[in-house]
Design an enzyme around this catalytic site. Structure first.
Site, PDB file in Angstrom:
ATOM      1  N   SER A  68     -10.002  -0.071   6.986  1.00  0.00           N
ATOM      2  CA  SER A  68      -9.367   0.014   5.663  1.00  0.00           C
ATOM      3  C   SER A  68      -8.705  -1.256   5.160  1.00  0.00           C
ATOM      4  CB  SER A  68      -8.335   1.147   5.666  1.00  0.00           C
ATOM      5  OG  SER A  68      -8.962   2.391   5.821  1.00  0.00           O
ATOM      6  N   SER A  91      -9.343   2.254   2.818  1.00  0.00           N
ATOM      7  CA  SER A  91      -8.438   2.967   1.941  1.00  0.00           C
ATOM      8  C   SER A  91      -7.406   2.062   1.245  1.00  0.00           C
ATOM      9  CB  SER A  91      -7.691   4.045   2.743  1.00  0.00           C
ATOM     10  OG  SER A  91      -6.932   3.473   3.799  1.00  0.00           O
ATOM     11  N   LYS A 129       0.843  -1.199   0.000  1.00  0.00           N
ATOM     12  CA  LYS A 129       0.000   0.000   0.000  1.00  0.00           C
ATOM     13  C   LYS A 129       0.875   1.245   0.000  1.00  0.00           C
ATOM     14  CE  LYS A 129      -3.801   2.171   2.595  1.00  0.00           C
ATOM     15  NZ  LYS A 129      -4.693   2.039   3.781  1.00  0.00           N
TER      16      LYS A 129
END
Length: 442
Positions: free
Chosen positions: A174, A150, A81
């Site tokens: 997330s 996210s 990420k």
């Protein structure tokens, strides 16, 4: 292509890749090439990757093939990420403020993965600064629906067979929310299980690095590496049947029919399989906790974490991020401390909640992935457990009315992550199905 099983190598799980490389059946480079080909074929639609260099990935794989010492993740491609630092790729955090930002060092979790022999395939798309302003990523099951966030790119890339596993982060929901929406396994460990050095913080007291993968065995293997532990087979259960607490929580009224069915049907199926199912009502102190976790605590801490961006780059922040920071700036320290005292009170009550159960079964998301890409969905069903620092996992067990995935959420006591893996495996064996994980193979 793995001719023995008729699958391309990008479709293998991490544990399968490790075993086949160790047996000399495949090479690190061959696995990486199949992942690269899948990305080339699909990422124009899915948009899971933001920094991806095929030559760099192949160079890592080629070096591993020549390395006589084989680590526990030798040749396993991993997505990272893009709020987690990498020394050889930009870390742009989904924000124009950090465009072309080049850290000089890997985050601790990335360094440990490299040490174990993983191939860092690239950086996956994130909502702006791990908040709620969406990335361009689409849901690989249906590109007109959100993948969640996210950790949008990580979940979409794993679900689309671009990579076997990817790192995510969770401050509210997330990791688990995009995993549920994309139909893969998502795991948020006990708070601070994984070292956070090199992670851009959002709310430090609850930020947690987690895993998104296509098997529970993969998540256990990857977790062992980041805990600097010896990888071992999943622990089995004792002769006693698991005691599962069906915990609807105060947010049950927000659950859509597909989520209610997922939780209740899972409970019924587990009861039929021999598990002891008990309805669990959380103590009164838990009332309002999701809002305190997602609002008061998250926003107050985010306002401090984003002080530089707020003071120096405010016009470059999204309207969503500006609202969160303004909310945090308007929150008194007294309210913030009161919120944490409530969380700590509830954390102390968890031993009572778990007194006669082994694992909680709860809703993970309100329903299947919403249509449209303007929002990543509601994180409230995960946020309370994140603030409580408990280990949680979503299993991709069900489908919604549009045939999109709907996951269930399992919660264990703090520091009982290995027990969570064992119960998750037992539950998955009885109500899951391999064809439910990831998109239809194309």
């Amino acid at each position: 292509m793995d001719v023995k099983v008729g699958r391309r190598l990008n479709e293998l799980t991490a544990t399968e890749i490790v075993a086949k490389i160790a047996a000399g059946e495949i090479t690190c480079e061959a696995v990486t090439r199949d992942c690269i080909e899948r990305i080339a074929a699909r990422d124009e639609i899915v948009k899971a990757w933001v920094n991806f260099n095929p030559e760099l990935a192949l160079a890592q794989a080629h070096a591993l093939d020549r390395e006589p010492h084989r680590g526990p993740l030798c040749g396993v491609p991993i997505g990272v990420k893009d709020v987690i630092d990498t020394f050889d790729m930009p870390t742009e955090m989904g924000s124009p403020i950090y465009r072309e930002h080049r850290p000089i060092a890997d985050a601790a979790c990335v360094a440990l993965l490299r040490r174990a022999g993983a191939v860092i395939l690239g950086k996956t798309a994130t909502c702006e600064l791990a908040g709620m302003a969406p990335a361009a990523t689409t849901n690989p099951h249906n590109a007109t629906h959100t993948p969640g966030g996210s950790s949008s790119g990580s979940a979409a890339a794993v679900a689309d067979f671009m990579v076997p596993a990817a790192l995510g982060t969770q401050t509210g929901g997330s990791v688990l929310r995009p995993s549920s929406f994309c139909g893969v396994f998502g795991y948020k460990p006990t708070y601070n299980t994984f070292n956070k050095a090199g992670l851009k913080p959002a709310a430090e007291s609850i930020d947690t690095i987690g895993w998104i993968g296509r098997s529970i065995e993969d998540i256990a293997l990857l977790t062992a590496v980041l805990r600097m532990d010896e990888p071992r087979r999943l622990r089995g259960l004792s002769a006693m049947m698991p005691r599962v607490g069906l915990c609807r929580t105060e947010l049950w009224d927000k659950a859509q029919p597909e989520t209610r069915s997922a939780v209740e049907n899972a409970g019924a199926a587990l009861s039929k399989a021999g598990a002891v199912i008990r309805d669990v009502t959380l103590p009164e102190a838990f009332a309002g906790l999701p809002a305190l976790a997602r609002g008061t605590i998250n926003h107050f801490e985010r306002a401090a974490c984003m002080a530089f961006e707020w003071d120096n780059h405010r016009p470059a922040l999204s309207p969503q991020m500006r609202r969160y920071i303004e909310s945090g700036l308007n929150t008194s320290r007294a309210d913030y401390i009161a919120a944490w005292r409530r969380v700590e009170q509830c954390r102390a009550l968890l031993s009572q909640v778990f007194s006669d159960i082994d694992v909680l079964l709860a809703p993970c998301v309100p329903g299947e992935a919403p249509s449209g890409l303007a929002s990543t969905g509601d994180p409230s069903m995960q946020a309370m457990w994140t603030a409580l620092h408990t280990p949680t996992m979503t299993l991709p067990t069900h489908r919604g009315p549009n045939n999109l995935p709907v996951g269930i959420q399992l919660i264990a006591q703090r520091y009982e992550d290995d027990r969570l893996f064992a119960y998750a495996r037992w539950i998955w064996d009885r109500i899951g199905a391999p064809e439910m994980v990831g998109v239809a193979r194309m």
